[in-house]
Scaffold this motif. Structure first.
Motif, mmCIF file in Angstrom:
data_model
loop_
_atom_site.group_PDB
_atom_site.id
_atom_site.type_symbol
_atom_site.label_atom_id
_atom_site.label_comp_id
_atom_site.label_asym_id
_atom_site.label_seq_id
_atom_site.Cartn_x
_atom_site.Cartn_y
_atom_site.Cartn_z
ATOM 1 N N GLU A 1 0.869 -1.186 0.000
ATOM 2 C CA GLU A 1 0.000 0.000 0.000
ATOM 3 C C GLU A 1 0.900 1.229 0.000
ATOM 4 O O GLU A 1 1.753 1.374 0.880
ATOM 5 N N ASP A 2 0.722 2.105 -1.000
ATOM 6 C CA ASP A 2 1.640 3.239 -1.125
ATOM 7 C C ASP A 2 1.271 4.423 -0.244
ATOM 8 O O ASP A 2 2.084 5.330 -0.052
ATOM 9 N N GLU A 3 0.067 4.430 0.317
ATOM 10 C CA GLU A 3 -0.322 5.507 1.236
ATOM 11 C C GLU A 3 0.227 5.162 2.624
ATOM 12 O O GLU A 3 -0.245 4.222 3.276
ATOM 13 N N SER B 1 0.127 6.362 5.696
ATOM 14 C CA SER B 1 -0.713 6.331 6.894
ATOM 15 C C SER B 1 -1.612 5.104 6.902
ATOM 16 O O SER B 1 -1.805 4.466 7.946
#
Length: 224
Positions: free
Chosen positions: A7-9, A11
């Motif tokens: 997952e590149d996000e 947070s």
């Protein structure tokens, strides 16, 4: 059980890993598709959560390339896209399940439990051998005389034993699956946790025991 979170996000990645670790999974995070494929092809994971929209190879591409290598690793696709066509594309590409953002933590965990069950296992959270049972939903190890809520690493070790009854599991395999390649823990930590589990099994009056095979590993055997 060890899962890869791609997952590149940042947070959301941190939140996913925190949810998984709180619920007795080991979780490694990567932030692009190329790294995800490299990690998954190592053979060190029990499942993966792939975001579809990532830098480099996207989640669908990673999934297709993973399947092209002959891997049947359980994969949950995670995406903001809710259109039916997108879901069909993901499932037809080899995904085991598909979860749309935003989602509830309990639904995520239930979907992970469902997709990581073996093809011939019963639709239950319990793993059994002899007179003991391990509940993968509550992390409790129980027998007719009582129960213990296991720590995360105790749970993961017992899950490995009960998922492969009587199989010999090398010490190095525990290190790879539970502590990970990048951890600084010494290999003797495996013996420490084996000792913890043996004490709990004895207290529960279990009719199974953890046997050691010198220089080979450990196995869970029923007591004759």
């Amino acid at each position: 059980m060890r899962l890869l979170v791609a997952e590149d996000e940042a947070s959301l990645s941190r939140a996913l890993c925190a949810i998984l670790r709180k619920n007795n999974y080991e979780a490694d995070a990567v932030f692009d598709g190329d790294a995800a494929l490299e990690y998954l092809l190592s053979g060190n994971y029990d499942g993966a959560i792939l975001d579809i929209m990532m830098p480099g190879a996207d989640g669908i591409d990673v999934l297709r390339r993973l399947r092209a290598h002959g891997s049947d690793l359980p994969v949950l696709l995670l995406t903001a896209k809710a259109e039916v066509a997108d879901k069909v594309l993901g499932l037809d590409s080899g995904a085991n399940d598909y979860l749309t953002k935003p989602f509830a933590a309990q639904e995520l965990l239930a979907r992970i439990r469902a997709m990581t069950r073996g093809p011939f296992s019963q639709p239950t959270s319990l793993l059994r051998m002899g007179n003991i049972a391990l509940d993968r939903a509550t992390f409790e190890l129980s027998s007719p005389t009582g129960s213990f809520r296991l720590t995360r690493k105790e749970f993961q070790m017992m899950e490995m034993f009960l998922s492969q009854p009587r199989a010999l599991i090398p010490t190095e395999r525990f290190m790879e699956r539970i502590w990970g390649y990048d951890n600084d823990a010494e290999i003797h930590v495996v013996w420490v946790y084996i000792s913890y589990l043996r004490k709990k099994l004895a207290t529960l009056g279990a009719n199974v025991q953890i046997k050691v095979s010198r220089n080979a590993g450990y196995s869970l055997e029923e007591i004759a």
